[in-house]
Enzyme design. Structure first.
Site, PDB file in Angstrom:
ATOM      1  N   TRP A  24      45.835 -61.599  69.957  1.00  0.00           N
ATOM      2  CA  TRP A  24      45.362 -61.626  71.338  1.00  0.00           C
ATOM      3  C   TRP A  24      44.956 -60.209  71.840  1.00  0.00           C
ATOM      4  O   TRP A  24      44.290 -60.176  72.895  1.00  0.00           O
ATOM      5  CB  TRP A  24      46.402 -62.085  72.437  1.00  0.00           C
ATOM      6  CG  TRP A  24      46.788 -63.612  72.124  1.00  0.00           C
ATOM      7  CD1 TRP A  24      46.165 -64.479  71.095  1.00  0.00           C
ATOM      8  CD2 TRP A  24      47.468 -64.556  72.871  1.00  0.00           C
ATOM      9  NE1 TRP A  24      46.643 -65.716  71.171  1.00  0.00           N
ATOM     10  CE2 TRP A  24      47.439 -65.648  72.409  1.00  0.00           C
ATOM     11  CE3 TRP A  24      48.300 -64.256  73.973  1.00  0.00           C
ATOM     12  CZ2 TRP A  24      48.291 -66.946  73.006  1.00  0.00           C
ATOM     13  CZ3 TRP A  24      48.991 -65.458  74.473  1.00  0.00           C
ATOM     14  CH2 TRP A  24      48.976 -66.465  73.816  1.00  0.00           C
ATOM     15  N   LYS A  25      45.238 -59.353  71.138  1.00  0.00           N
ATOM     16  CA  LYS A  25      44.966 -57.720  71.584  1.00  0.00           C
ATOM     17  C   LYS A  25      45.397 -57.502  73.139  1.00  0.00           C
ATOM     18  O   LYS A  25      46.562 -58.165  73.336  1.00  0.00           O
ATOM     19  CB  LYS A  25      43.487 -57.517  71.349  1.00  0.00           C
ATOM     20  CG  LYS A  25      43.237 -57.900  70.048  1.00  0.00           C
ATOM     21  CD  LYS A  25      41.835 -57.387  69.631  1.00  0.00           C
ATOM     22  CE  LYS A  25      41.462 -57.618  68.076  1.00  0.00           C
ATOM     23  NZ  LYS A  25      39.984 -57.091  67.700  1.00  0.00           N
ATOM     24  N   HIS A  30      46.895 -52.245  62.152  1.00  0.00           N
ATOM     25  CA  HIS A  30      45.720 -52.838  62.577  1.00  0.00           C
ATOM     26  C   HIS A  30      44.637 -51.762  62.642  1.00  0.00           C
ATOM     27  O   HIS A  30      45.099 -50.516  63.282  1.00  0.00           O
ATOM     28  CB  HIS A  30      45.770 -53.668  63.876  1.00  0.00           C
ATOM     29  CG  HIS A  30      44.465 -54.432  64.267  1.00  0.00           C
ATOM     30  ND1 HIS A  30      43.334 -53.819  64.828  1.00  0.00           N
ATOM     31  CD2 HIS A  30      44.049 -55.665  64.148  1.00  0.00           C
ATOM     32  CE1 HIS A  30      42.461 -54.804  65.090  1.00  0.00           C
ATOM     33  NE2 HIS A  30      43.092 -55.908  64.551  1.00  0.00           N
ATOM     34  N   GLU A  50      40.793 -56.539  56.779  1.00  0.00           N
ATOM     35  CA  GLU A  50      39.892 -56.732  57.961  1.00  0.00           C
ATOM     36  C   GLU A  50      38.846 -55.436  57.794  1.00  0.00           C
ATOM     37  O   GLU A  50      39.056 -54.145  57.962  1.00  0.00           O
ATOM     38  CB  GLU A  50      40.706 -56.423  59.138  1.00  0.00           C
ATOM     39  CG  GLU A  50      41.981 -55.396  59.215  1.00  0.00           C
ATOM     40  CD  GLU A  50      42.205 -55.025  60.641  1.00  0.00           C
ATOM     41  OE1 GLU A  50      41.993 -55.674  61.528  1.00  0.00           O
ATOM     42  OE2 GLU A  50      42.738 -53.661  60.767  1.00  0.00           O
ATOM     43  N   GLY A  68      35.030 -57.314  65.971  1.00  0.00           N
ATOM     44  CA  GLY A  68      34.320 -57.434  67.146  1.00  0.00           C
ATOM     45  C   GLY A  68      33.015 -57.191  67.319  1.00  0.00           C
ATOM     46  O   GLY A  68      32.300 -56.948  68.246  1.00  0.00           O
ATOM     47  N   SER A  93      35.830 -61.086  62.696  1.00  0.00           N
ATOM     48  CA  SER A  93      34.902 -62.028  63.393  1.00  0.00           C
ATOM     49  C   SER A  93      35.012 -63.578  62.548  1.00  0.00           C
ATOM     50  O   SER A  93      33.957 -64.213  62.458  1.00  0.00           O
ATOM     51  CB  SER A  93      33.434 -61.696  63.229  1.00  0.00           C
ATOM     52  OG  SER A  93      33.334 -60.470  64.087  1.00  0.00           O
ATOM     53  N   GLY A 118      40.730 -62.734  65.829  1.00  0.00           N
ATOM     54  CA  GLY A 118      40.644 -61.921  67.161  1.00  0.00           C
ATOM     55  C   GLY A 118      40.168 -62.701  68.093  1.00  0.00           C
ATOM     56  O   GLY A 118      40.931 -63.545  68.925  1.00  0.00           O
TER      57      GLY A 118
END
Length: 251
Positions: free
Chosen positions: A10-11, A95, A167, A173, A213, A234
């Site tokens: 969820w950042k 991350h 990632e 994003g 993504s 994400g």
């Protein structure tokens, strides 16, 4: 057989009421899903509230980071044991946003991984190359270095508590996604490196997630690849319907 994992990061989103509303929406969408491990990673301040909300369902709780010491004069930090106390079973470490904005290095990642495993947490260990590194044809070099340094000093038995998340930083994003083939090539290489560092058997059992993504529209193609065992999601994890659709990619 490697059980797929779909994890939602969820950042820096969702206060307590928003998080609880999300969980209430998500549970009916995924409660009958038994062949996929479901993990959500809220912000620290709502971990306990989310844990209560998912207490009787098939969703597991992760934090987004931790510190490498269990306690002490480390203002602002959260220890692995405190995450366990809050109800976490998992923690994301390394991350790309931690590396980019907060000075995370392979050394600090390694220290955090060791501390998290000692506390009993399963680690979602993130690795990946930047656009510049990919364009310089350094993807494999970067991945190997991150794996070697991140997992340095771990015993073979520790790998049971490691899930690797690939990632590609250029696809986070940005709306860009590695093609299914690009992702598979990277995942196969990661599995090969783990086999060289530990054993082929460990490499065959370790789960490797794709993060970059991931959306309902592309998850099935990614999951059809032989070395992709799940997704670290994400933006699409912030809406219950899209995250539920990703979890239920087999449907």
């Amino acid at each position: 057989m490697r059980t797929p994992i779909i994890a939602g990061n969820w950042k820096l989103f969702k206060k307590s009421s928003e998080a609880q509303d999300f969980v209430a929406e998500l549970i009916p969408l995924v409660q009958k899903t038994t062949d996929v491990e479901i993990v959500i990673a809220p912000v620290f301040t709502v971990l306990s509230a989310v844990k209560r909300a998912i207490a009787d369902c098939n969703i597991m709780l992760s934090a987004q980071d931790c510190f490498w010491e269990e306690e002490g004069a480390f203002t602002g930090e959260i220890s692995p044991g405190m995450l366990v106390d809050a109800g976490c079973s998992h923690v994301i470490i390394g991350h790309s946003e931690r590396r980019q904005y907060f000075g995370e290095t392979d050394e600090t990642v390694n220290r955090k991984i060791k501390a998290a495993i000692t506390a009993g947490l399963t680690v979602l260990f993130c690795i990946g190359e930047t656009l510049a590194e990919r364009e310089a044809d350094k993807t494999f070099e970067v991945l190997r270095t991150q794996i070697e340094n991140g997992l340095a000093g771990l015993a073979r038995g520790d790998l049971a508590k490691i899930v690797i998340a690939y990632e590609p930083v250029w696809a986070i994003g940005t709306g860009k996604t590695a093609t299914d083939e690009q992702a598979q090539i990277a995942h196969a290489f990661i599995r090969k490196v783990v086999g060289e560092l530990f054993t082929v058997q460990i490499a065959e059992t370790i789960r490797i997630l794709y993060g970059g993504s991931v959306k309902p529209e592309n998850v099935r193609g990614l999951m059809n690849q032989p070395d992709i065992d799940g997704a670290l999601v994400g933006g699409a994890s912030l809406k219950a319907d899209s995250f539920g659709a990703i979890v239920n990619y087999k449907a």
